[in-house]
Design a protein around this motif. Structure first.
Motif, short mmCIF file in Angstrom:
data_model
loop_
_atom_site.label_atom_id
_atom_site.label_comp_id
_atom_site.label_asym_id
_atom_site.label_seq_id
_atom_site.Cartn_x
_atom_site.Cartn_y
_atom_site.Cartn_z
N VAL A 51 0.84 -1.21 0.00
CA VAL A 51 0.00 0.00 0.00
C VAL A 51 0.87 1.26 0.00
N LEU A 52 1.87 1.30 0.90
CA LEU A 52 2.68 2.51 1.05
C LEU A 52 3.58 2.75 -0.15
N LEU A 53 4.29 1.69 -0.58
CA LEU A 53 5.23 1.87 -1.70
C LEU A 53 4.47 2.11 -3.01
N GLY A 54 3.34 1.41 -3.17
CA GLY A 54 2.52 1.66 -4.36
C GLY A 54 1.97 3.07 -4.35
N GLY A 55 1.57 3.56 -3.17
CA GLY A 55 1.07 4.92 -3.05
C GLY A 55 2.14 5.96 -3.31
N ALA A 56 3.41 5.58 -3.11
CA ALA A 56 4.53 6.51 -3.38
C ALA A 56 4.88 6.57 -4.85
N GLY A 57 4.18 5.78 -5.66
CA GLY A 57 4.39 5.85 -7.11
C GLY A 57 5.35 4.82 -7.67
N LEU A 58 5.84 3.90 -6.83
CA LEU A 58 6.75 2.87 -7.35
C LEU A 58 5.98 1.84 -8.18
N SER A 59 6.66 1.27 -9.15
CA SER A 59 6.06 0.22 -9.97
C SER A 59 5.73 -1.00 -9.10
N PHE A 60 4.61 -1.64 -9.38
CA PHE A 60 4.20 -2.81 -8.60
C PHE A 60 5.28 -3.89 -8.63
N TRP A 61 5.94 -4.02 -9.78
CA TRP A 61 6.94 -5.09 -9.93
C TRP A 61 8.23 -4.77 -9.18
N LEU A 62 8.41 -3.50 -8.79
CA LEU A 62 9.51 -3.14 -7.89
C LEU A 62 9.05 -3.27 -6.43
N VAL A 63 7.77 -2.98 -6.23
CA VAL A 63 7.21 -3.06 -4.87
C VAL A 63 7.26 -4.49 -4.34
N VAL A 64 7.00 -5.48 -5.21
CA VAL A 64 6.94 -6.88 -4.76
C VAL A 64 8.25 -7.34 -4.11
N PRO A 65 9.42 -7.21 -4.79
CA PRO A 65 10.65 -7.66 -4.10
C PRO A 65 10.98 -6.84 -2.86
N LEU A 66 10.64 -5.54 -2.89
CA LEU A 66 10.92 -4.71 -1.70
C LEU A 66 10.09 -5.16 -0.50
N THR A 67 8.83 -5.52 -0.74
CA THR A 67 7.99 -5.96 0.38
C THR A 67 8.38 -7.36 0.87
N ILE A 68 8.89 -8.18 -0.05
CA ILE A 68 9.39 -9.49 0.38
C ILE A 68 10.62 -9.30 1.28
N LEU A 69 11.47 -8.33 0.91
CA LEU A 69 12.62 -8.00 1.77
C LEU A 69 12.15 -7.48 3.12
N LEU A 70 11.07 -6.68 3.11
CA LEU A 70 10.52 -6.15 4.36
C LEU A 70 10.04 -7.29 5.26
N ALA A 71 9.30 -8.23 4.69
CA ALA A 71 8.81 -9.36 5.48
C ALA A 71 9.96 -10.20 6.02
N THR A 72 11.00 -10.38 5.20
CA THR A 72 12.17 -11.16 5.65
C THR A 72 12.86 -10.46 6.81
N ALA A 73 13.04 -9.13 6.68
CA ALA A 73 13.69 -8.37 7.76
C ALA A 73 12.87 -8.43 9.04
N LEU A 74 11.55 -8.29 8.93
CA LEU A 74 10.70 -8.36 10.11
C LEU A 74 10.75 -9.74 10.76
N SER A 75 10.76 -10.76 9.92
CA SER A 75 10.83 -12.13 10.45
C SER A 75 12.14 -12.36 11.20
N LEU A 76 13.24 -11.87 10.62
CA LEU A 76 14.55 -12.02 11.28
C LEU A 76 14.57 -11.25 12.60
N LEU A 77 14.00 -10.04 12.58
CA LEU A 77 13.96 -9.23 13.80
C LEU A 77 13.13 -9.94 14.88
N MET A 78 12.00 -10.50 14.44
CA MET A 78 11.12 -11.23 15.35
C MET A 78 11.87 -12.42 15.96
N GLY A 79 12.56 -13.17 15.11
CA GLY A 79 13.28 -14.34 15.60
C GLY A 79 14.42 -13.98 16.52
#
Length: 294
Positions: A51-79
């Motif tokens: 939602v946020l990155l798409g709202g900032a005007g980034l291409s959806f196909w760039l948003v997808v890998p960035l959000t996967i990186l976000l989920a990975t970082a959050l998971s690592l932080l959680m662990g």
């Protein structure tokens, strides 16, 4: 015949989504005997990233890998912060920690994004439906099946063709022997959380692209589906997570097809009853994992 093929396609699509959900959950369980109930929040945060990155005007196909990186970082932080200090702790401690992480990450999402639903902007092509005779093939459904197949293949290669996968398998199957061989539990746990985060990022995009909107409390349904698929397939076995997800998808689609219209609202309850009956007959799940008491 077309009706049967349509049901198979629908079941494959729904089951692929559930298989990915369960696969991410079973990794952490296999090395720590922990059901991470905060797993669904990784999907929620992935959706907010879209939602946020798409709202900032980034291409959806760039948003997808960035959000996967976000989920990975959050998971690592959680662990690292919440679960790493409790390796070897009793089940009750791990369960309380899991619910604590769930509440904290959900509250932070409420404070930042509010309770109102946020709509995901996805490419128009996602909503198109391809036709092959009388067979309907929604593009998002085909993308889900393709993404699940590629993810499972990559996961298989990682698990069976890399040293990291060998360490994960050793820690899951023979934890005491793995420690004697010098495999560090902390390292294995973080590998599990990293892979779990990547899978959560992928399935988070697919799940909420289908749902269309996200709120901080949208984690309940995917977490519940993942847990059912995990138990159905066999706790602690990646193959069981895949079988359980596909089987759960097939059960849901079959019930939706055969139940009369007035009974559709009871589909979830009937699925639960059927799953309990199956576990009474085979408590170790389809693939033969750790037995479940029902």
């Amino acid at each position: 015949m077309t009706g049967v093929l349509q049901s198979v396609l629908d079941a494959l699509s729904v089951g692929s989504m559930y298989a990915l959900l369960a696969l991410g959950l079973t990794l952490v369980f296999s090395v720590m005997n922990l059901i991470n109930f905060a797993y669904g929040l990784l999907l929620v945060w992935t959706a907010y990233g879209v939602v946020l990155l798409g709202g900032a005007g980034l291409s959806f196909w760039l948003v997808v890998p960035l959000t996967i990186l976000l989920a990975t970082a959050l998971s690592l932080l959680m662990g690292f912060v919440a679960f790493r200090p409790f390796i070897g702790a009793p089940q009750t401690t791990l369960l309380i920690t899991s619910f604590g992480v769930l509440l904290v990450t959900q509250y932070v999402a409420v404070v930042i994004f509010g309770e109102a639903p946020r709509v995901l902007q996805v490419p128009e092509g996602f909503n198109k439906v391809l036709q092959a005779g009388d067979l309907r093939m929604p593009v998002l459904q085909l993308l889900t099946i393709g993404a699940a197949a590629l993810t499972v293949l990559a996961f298989y290669l990682l698990l069976n063709r890399t040293p990291y996968g060998a360490q994960l398998r050793a820690a899951a199957e023979l934890p005491d022997v793995a420690r004697l061989m010098g495999i560090r539990p902390n390292r294995v746990l973080m590998i599990a959380f990293a892979i779990s985060g990547v899978i959560a990022g992928i399935v988070g995009v697919l799940w909420f692209a289908k749902v269309g909107a996200v709120t901080p409390r949208s984690d309940l349904e995917p977490t519940l589906k993942a847990f059912i698929a995990l138990v159905l397939g066999g706790l602690g076995r990646p193959a069981g997570a895949i079988y359980g997800g596909l089987l759960l998808g097939a059960i849901e689609v079959t019930m939706s097809a055969v139940l009369p219209g007035s009974a559709i609202r009871y589909t979830s309850a009937l699925v639960f009853a059927l799953v309990i009956a199956m576990l009474l007959a085979r408590p170790q799940g389809v693939a033969g994992g750790k037995a479940v008491e029902v």
